[in-house]
Design a protein around this motif. Structure first.
Motif, PDB file in Angstrom:
ATOM      1  N   LEU A 272       0.960  -1.101   0.161  1.00  0.00           N
ATOM      2  CA  LEU A 272      -0.210   0.277   0.203  1.00  0.00           C
ATOM      3  C   LEU A 272       0.530   1.475  -0.423  1.00  0.00           C
ATOM      4  N   TYR A 273       2.414   1.268   0.943  1.00  0.00           N
ATOM      5  CA  TYR A 273       2.543   2.894   1.126  1.00  0.00           C
ATOM      6  C   TYR A 273       3.554   3.132  -0.196  1.00  0.00           C
ATOM      7  N   SER A 274       4.094   1.844  -0.816  1.00  0.00           N
ATOM      8  CA  SER A 274       5.283   1.875  -2.144  1.00  0.00           C
ATOM      9  C   SER A 274       4.001   2.643  -2.777  1.00  0.00           C
ATOM     10  N   THR A 275       3.283   2.033  -2.958  1.00  0.00           N
ATOM     11  CA  THR A 275       2.051   1.993  -4.337  1.00  0.00           C
ATOM     12  C   THR A 275       1.624   3.877  -4.375  1.00  0.00           C
ATOM     13  N   ALA A 276       0.843   3.898  -2.937  1.00  0.00           N
ATOM     14  CA  ALA A 276       0.959   5.690  -2.649  1.00  0.00           C
ATOM     15  C   ALA A 276       2.441   5.741  -3.110  1.00  0.00           C
ATOM     16  N   SER A 277       4.058   5.814  -2.976  1.00  0.00           N
ATOM     17  CA  SER A 277       4.661   7.001  -3.526  1.00  0.00           C
ATOM     18  C   SER A 277       5.216   6.524  -4.779  1.00  0.00           C
ATOM     19  N   SER A 278       4.984   6.042  -5.089  1.00  0.00           N
ATOM     20  CA  SER A 278       5.456   6.114  -7.256  1.00  0.00           C
ATOM     21  C   SER A 278       4.158   6.948  -7.437  1.00  0.00           C
ATOM     22  N   VAL A 279       2.813   6.633  -7.134  1.00  0.00           N
ATOM     23  CA  VAL A 279       1.830   7.038  -7.602  1.00  0.00           C
ATOM     24  C   VAL A 279       2.467   9.100  -7.696  1.00  0.00           C
ATOM     25  N   CYS A 280       2.668   9.385  -6.156  1.00  0.00           N
ATOM     26  CA  CYS A 280       3.129  10.725  -5.783  1.00  0.00           C
ATOM     27  C   CYS A 280       4.158  10.577  -6.743  1.00  0.00           C
ATOM     28  N   PHE A 281       5.064  10.311  -6.981  1.00  0.00           N
ATOM     29  CA  PHE A 281       6.232  10.801  -7.469  1.00  0.00           C
ATOM     30  C   PHE A 281       6.150  10.410  -9.317  1.00  0.00           C
TER      31      PHE A 281
ATOM     32  N   SER B  25      -1.060  24.272 -10.036  1.00  0.00           N
ATOM     33  CA  SER B  25      -2.261  22.338  -9.688  1.00  0.00           C
ATOM     34  C   SER B  25      -0.424  21.751 -10.075  1.00  0.00           C
ATOM     35  N   LEU B  26      -0.085  21.890 -10.672  1.00  0.00           N
ATOM     36  CA  LEU B  26       1.057  20.822 -10.453  1.00  0.00           C
ATOM     37  C   LEU B  26       1.271  20.940  -8.346  1.00  0.00           C
ATOM     38  N   LEU B  27       1.854  21.477  -8.049  1.00  0.00           N
ATOM     39  CA  LEU B  27       1.971  21.884  -6.494  1.00  0.00           C
ATOM     40  C   LEU B  27       0.744  21.433  -6.142  1.00  0.00           C
ATOM     41  N   GLY B  28      -0.136  21.803  -6.451  1.00  0.00           N
ATOM     42  CA  GLY B  28      -1.266  21.192  -6.054  1.00  0.00           C
ATOM     43  C   GLY B  28      -1.487  19.692  -5.548  1.00  0.00           C
ATOM     44  N   THR B  29      -0.941  19.229  -7.269  1.00  0.00           N
ATOM     45  CA  THR B  29      -1.144  17.436  -7.099  1.00  0.00           C
ATOM     46  C   THR B  29      -0.293  16.963  -6.066  1.00  0.00           C
ATOM     47  N   ILE B  30       0.713  17.696  -6.080  1.00  0.00           N
ATOM     48  CA  ILE B  30       1.957  16.355  -5.564  1.00  0.00           C
ATOM     49  C   ILE B  30       1.142  17.425  -3.793  1.00  0.00           C
ATOM     50  N   MET B  31       1.006  17.588  -3.692  1.00  0.00           N
ATOM     51  CA  MET B  31       0.475  18.398  -1.884  1.00  0.00           C
ATOM     52  C   MET B  31      -0.797  17.294  -1.358  1.00  0.00           C
ATOM     53  N   VAL B  32      -1.277  17.571  -2.531  1.00  0.00           N
ATOM     54  CA  VAL B  32      -2.821  16.074  -2.659  1.00  0.00           C
ATOM     55  C   VAL B  32      -2.164  14.972  -2.143  1.00  0.00           C
ATOM     56  N   LEU B  33      -1.286  13.956  -3.183  1.00  0.00           N
ATOM     57  CA  LEU B  33      -0.782  12.818  -3.366  1.00  0.00           C
ATOM     58  C   LEU B  33      -0.367  12.787  -1.956  1.00  0.00           C
ATOM     59  N   TYR B  34       0.767  13.642  -1.672  1.00  0.00           N
ATOM     60  CA  TYR B  34       1.528  13.322  -0.464  1.00  0.00           C
ATOM     61  C   TYR B  34       0.828  13.294   0.450  1.00  0.00           C
ATOM     62  N   PHE B  35       0.774  14.247   1.470  1.00  0.00           N
ATOM     63  CA  PHE B  35      -0.542  14.268   2.423  1.00  0.00           C
ATOM     64  C   PHE B  35      -1.696  13.279   2.876  1.00  0.00           C
TER      65      PHE B  35
ATOM     66  N   LEU C 103      -2.319  10.411   0.342  1.00  0.00           N
ATOM     67  CA  LEU C 103      -2.128   8.764   0.460  1.00  0.00           C
ATOM     68  C   LEU C 103      -0.348   8.656   1.056  1.00  0.00           C
ATOM     69  N   VAL C 104       0.866   9.146   0.586  1.00  0.00           N
ATOM     70  CA  VAL C 104       2.066   9.081   0.925  1.00  0.00           C
ATOM     71  C   VAL C 104       1.495   8.673   2.917  1.00  0.00           C
TER      72      VAL C 104
ATOM     73  N   PRO D 213      -0.646   8.909   5.082  1.00  0.00           N
ATOM     74  CA  PRO D 213      -1.455   7.824   6.024  1.00  0.00           C
ATOM     75  C   PRO D 213      -0.589   6.834   5.856  1.00  0.00           C
ATOM     76  N   THR D 214      -0.521   6.474   4.615  1.00  0.00           N
ATOM     77  CA  THR D 214      -0.090   4.752   4.136  1.00  0.00           C
ATOM     78  C   THR D 214       1.496   4.787   4.823  1.00  0.00           C
ATOM     79  N   TYR D 215       2.052   5.893   5.124  1.00  0.00           N
ATOM     80  CA  TYR D 215       3.619   5.443   5.515  1.00  0.00           C
ATOM     81  C   TYR D 215       3.368   5.200   7.535  1.00  0.00           C
ATOM     82  N   ALA D 216       2.120   5.371   7.909  1.00  0.00           N
ATOM     83  CA  ALA D 216       1.770   5.765   9.233  1.00  0.00           C
ATOM     84  C   ALA D 216       1.710   4.364  10.010  1.00  0.00           C
ATOM     85  N   ILE D 217       0.910   3.412   8.192  1.00  0.00           N
ATOM     86  CA  ILE D 217      -0.126   2.343   8.560  1.00  0.00           C
ATOM     87  C   ILE D 217       1.250   1.630   8.346  1.00  0.00           C
ATOM     88  N   PHE D 218       1.976   1.240   8.234  1.00  0.00           N
ATOM     89  CA  PHE D 218       3.123   0.427   7.622  1.00  0.00           C
ATOM     90  C   PHE D 218       4.042   0.953   8.470  1.00  0.00           C
TER      91      PHE D 218
END
Length: 275
Positions: free
Chosen positions: A146-155, A182-192, A194-195, A197-202
């Motif tokens: 889950l965490y690796s998928t979120a990190s890949s999507v965010c990058f 728009s790009l910066l906003g996308t990165i922020m949304v994906l990071y906070f 997806l990345v 919460p999934t990192y905390a779960i891991f």
């Protein structure tokens, strides 16, 4: 007005002037990376597991870099594996799946890093519980996926959007400022979204596996107290800021080195390390 980066040079550059600049950039780069590691791993792990008073003393010590050799070995192994695949026809989708596969292959090191950091807060555990076993790794595998998928999507999703914007630039008719925001906003949304919460779960699932328990992904997030979540998000916000500093140093290095192929080389290294 366009800028040919391959021919760009700093005013008055000479070999004697470039050496101090290169050393300064290298020091800034490694200093920021150590700061990223300390915050993203040594501080984040005990906060995610809700250990009381997880912050270390302000004075620098070995505890600030606990697990660093595992982290360095993980990154070097990842760079070596990804380097086996050519980047002539770079595709964010292809390299997103490649990054996910490599992360899963090296996931044992991820678990080992978490347990090594928790070791300083769990002195009473027998030594056998401080080394990841097959059982520990298997219990944490779903959270790693889950965490690796979120990190890949965010990058890789932002990289894909950059390529898409470049190919549709004339048709979109949108200013570069709007595209950047728009790009910066996308990165922020994906990071906070997806990345983080999934990192905390891991981390929480890996820690529970160390104790011989089997925590579900849903239970890991629900059991994460609100105050700890706030502290975790604040800390990972600092990590994002530090990683932005790493990116800035890389960009400055591109301008300072002034090599005909350095731009492609730096981009490839950036993808292999941070991807």
């Amino acid at each position: 007005m366009s800028l040919d980066l391959a021919k760009w040079e700093l005013p008055g550059d000479s070999p004697s002037q470039q050496v101090p600049v290169a050393l300064l950039l290298a020091a800034a780069f490694f200093g920021l990376l150590l700061a990223v590691y300390t915050h993203a791993y040594v501080f984040a792990t005990p906060i995610a597991t809700q250990i009381p008073n997880p912050r270390l003393n302000s004075s620098l010590s070995r505890q600030h870099f606990r697990g660093l050799p595992i982290f360095v070995f993980h990154r070097l192994a990842k760079i070596c594996v990804v380097s086996m695949f050519p980047m002539k026809d770079f595709s964010p989708l292809k390299y997103g799946f490649l990054n996910l596969t490599v992360e899963l292959l090296l996931s044992y090191l991820r678990v080992a890093n978490v347990l090594t950091i928790l070791r300083q807060h769990s002195k009473t555990l027998p030594y056998s519980c401080r080394i990841p076993t097959w059982s520990m790794w298997s219990k944490a595998f779903t959270s790693i996926l889950l965490y690796s998928t979120a990190s890949s999507v965010c990058f890789y999703l932002p990289i894909y959007l950059i390529q898409l914007a470049g190919s549709l630039d004339e048709r979109l008719g949108v200013s570069e400022t709007v595209q950047f925001i728009s790009l910066l906003g996308t990165i922020m949304v994906l990071y906070f979204g997806l990345v983080v919460p999934t990192y905390a779960i891991f981390i929480r699932v890996a820690a529970s596996a160390q104790r011989g328990e089997s925590m579900t992904i849903r239970g890991a997030w629900q059991g994460f107290s609100w105050s700890s979540r706030v502290h975790f998000y604040q800390l990972l916000g600092v990590v994002l800021f530090l990683e932005a500093g790493v990116t800035v140093v890389i960009v400055l290095s591109v301008f300072a080195l002034c090599h005909p192929t350095v731009h492609d080389d730096v981009f490839q290294l950036f993808v292999r390390y941070f991807g």
